[in-house]
Enzyme design. Structure first.
Site, PDB file in Angstrom:
ATOM      1  N   LYS A 235      38.604 -48.249  -1.167  1.00 57.93           N
ATOM      2  CA  LYS A 235      39.660 -47.881  -2.115  1.00 57.93           C
ATOM      3  C   LYS A 235      40.733 -46.989  -1.491  1.00 57.93           C
ATOM      4  CE  LYS A 235      36.979 -48.546  -6.324  1.00 57.93           C
ATOM      5  NZ  LYS A 235      35.681 -49.009  -5.777  1.00 57.93           N
TER       6      LYS A 235
HETATM    7  C1  LIG Z   1      35.106 -50.235  -6.142  1.00 58.54           C
HETATM    8  C2  LIG Z   1      34.076 -50.741  -5.217  1.00 58.54           C
HETATM    9  C3  LIG Z   1      33.673 -52.098  -5.199  1.00 58.54           C
HETATM   10  C4  LIG Z   1      34.175 -53.109  -6.215  1.00 58.54           C
HETATM   11  O1  LIG Z   1      35.526 -53.461  -6.024  1.00 58.54           O
HETATM   12  P1  LIG Z   1      36.310 -54.193  -7.215  1.00 58.54           P
HETATM   13  O2  LIG Z   1      37.701 -54.348  -6.699  1.00 58.54           O
HETATM   14  O3  LIG Z   1      36.227 -53.263  -8.386  1.00 58.54           O
HETATM   15  O4  LIG Z   1      35.636 -55.485  -7.476  1.00 58.54           O
HETATM   16  C5  LIG Z   1      32.758 -52.518  -4.257  1.00 58.54           C
HETATM   17  N1  LIG Z   1      32.224 -51.647  -3.370  1.00 58.54           N
HETATM   18  C6  LIG Z   1      32.575 -50.346  -3.351  1.00 58.54           C
HETATM   19  C7  LIG Z   1      31.932 -49.446  -2.367  1.00 58.54           C
HETATM   20  C8  LIG Z   1      33.510 -49.849  -4.257  1.00 58.54           C
HETATM   21  O5  LIG Z   1      33.838 -48.546  -4.240  1.00 58.54           O
END
Ligand SMILES: *Cc1c(COP(=O)(O)O)cnc(C)c1O
Length: 430
Positions: free
Chosen positions: A107
């Site tokens: 993210k």
């Molecule tokens: C947020 C997150 C996801 C999921 O991603 P999305 O875009 O919400 O599908 C997967 N793995 C980790 C470690 C995350 O922080």
């Protein structure tokens, strides 16, 4: 570039407004009015471009002329200040590591890009905005780090006391500058309820401009396209059909991959791999979209019972189920299967996966790659962020990477709050 609401009853807005508002007035997600394919020439010669040039080409149509090219390039360069390596796992499987950013979560890219866009738009306004977020763990750290030092932007993060890991808490509470952490005596749902209430409370919003850094914001969603381009660039020489398995919760990441395909990236197949929160795997079987309360798992960043970005995926495929079904397979896995995959990856491939990446790996296995295909699973977090789960499974102590070690040694600074009124006073006084 104009954006419209997928609920269909709000006015069209500019990229700038879509970034500042986050969600349309009718509560719909924003979607770009027009999507143009990139030139074949660019895709064919992609290895001749730097990551920053690729990112600029991929996203410029979605920003339009609202951020001048020079500034947009600067934003991209600050966003992409770490590598995105493709690491071999088995003969026809690699992983794309997305965790080399400052908080070691994928993210980071979306949060950094969004923070800088907001900072740019805000420079013109000369008015301070307060980004208010509730976090159950990972999002808060990425947002806090992404917004650190951005002018005219203050970030207030609410997190549930004693319900986030030590690493996560340190990432939220040790930054200082324009980042404020509020430790809430309650659960994540309490934090979220307080944030929602504040957005609607005119006794706050008359005095403070509040905004959210929610994952549905277009400036967090779209830069995730970059990952798929970077992987393609590194694997192009294989001349095999690319299959991406994306560990999915809110489905923003995989939806960005589908946008990358829509603008011309040759991706053969997507696998949406989930934990037991299996709304989309069920949908692909039954064509019935049935949200459920989320269930707790060891891949907890994907514990989502009503994935908000799925509606964007349907839009990308013009609500044509047959077309979607050609490109997307979706499978769900239990915690036991996930642990077994982590153990297998460690013992047979020498690779330490986090629980989310392990779910991605399982998706490729279940799909069964044909000989002319090559599989890539996205590794979305560094295993250290889930060490309580990882260490007992592989029976080995993990070493702390420098980013994490640095943060662990810093002093926590948070304001403890018990009630909404305390949040309100904090926002008005700071
Ligand atoms: C947020 C997150 C996801 C999921 O991603 P999305 O875009 O919400 O599908 C997967 N793995 C980790 C470690 C995350 O922080």
């Amino acid at each position: 570039m104009e954006y419209y609401s997928l609920n269909g009853s709000s006015q069209k807005v500019s990229f700038k407004e879509a970034v500042i508002k986050g969600l349309a007035e009718d509560k719909g997600l924003y979607f770009p009015e027009q999507i143009d394919p990139l030139s074949d020439e660019f895709i064919k010669n992609i290895e001749q471009f730097s990551d920053e040039e690729i990112a600029f080409n991929a996203i410029k149509q979605f920003v339009g002329d609202e951020i001048p090219a020079k500034e947009l390039k600067q934003i991209i360069s600050e966003t992409l200040s770490f590598p995105f390596p493709v690491v071999p796992i088995e003969d026809n499987i690699s992983t794309l590591e997305l965790f080399h950013g400052p908080t070691m979560a994928f993210k980071d890219v979306g949060a950094r890009f969004m923070a800088r866009c907001l900072g740019y738009f805000n420079k013109e306004n000369h008015k301070e905005v307060t980004v208010l977020v509730a976090t159950s763990g990972d999002t808060g750290g990425a947002v806090a780090s992404g917004f650190l030092g951005v002018e005219n932007v203050k970030v207030v993060i609410l997190y549930p006391s004693k319900k986030v890991s030590e690493v996560q808490e340190k990432q939220l509470t040790t930054l200082g500058q324009n980042i404020y952490a509020l430790e809430v005596n309650g659960t994540f749902d309490d934090c979220q309820a307080m944030v929602k209430k504040a957005f609607l409370d005119t006794s706050i919003t008359d005095f403070k401009q509040l905004t959210s850094a929610n994952s549905i914001n277009v400036a967090r969603w779209l830069p995730q396209m970059f990952y798929f381009f970077f992987a393609y660039k590194q694997l192009k020489n294989l001349t095999k059909k690319l299959v991406f398995s994306v560990p999915s919760g809110n489905f923003g990441n995989i939806c960005a991959g589908m946008m990358a395909k829509k603008i011309g990236l040759p991706i053969h197949q997507f696998i949406a791999s989930t934990n037991v929160n299996d709304i989309v795997p069920n949908y692909m079987l039954t064509q019935l979209y049935e949200p459920k309360p989320s269930k707790q798992t060891i891949s907890n960043a994907m514990d989502v019972g009503d994935p908000s970005n799925f509606i964007r995926i349907q839009k990308i495929y013009d609500n044509d189920f047959d077309a979607l079904q050609k490109d997307l397979h979706s499978y769900s896995f239990t915690d036991d299967e996930t642990r077994q995959a982590m153990k297998h990856l460690y013992e047979n491939c020498g690779y330490i996966a986090d629980p989310h990446g392990a779910v991605g790996y399982l998706g490729l296995k279940k799909y069964g790659l044909p000989p002319d295909a090559f599989g890539v699973f996205l590794e979305t977090a560094h295993p250290i962020k889930f060490l309580d789960v990882v260490e007992p499974v592989i029976n080995k102590k993990l070493t702390y990477p420098s980013q994490i070690q640095e943060v662990i040694n810093k002093q926590k600074k948070a304001v403890f709050i018990n009630s909404y009124d305390e949040l309100k006073s904090f926002l008005l006084d700071n």
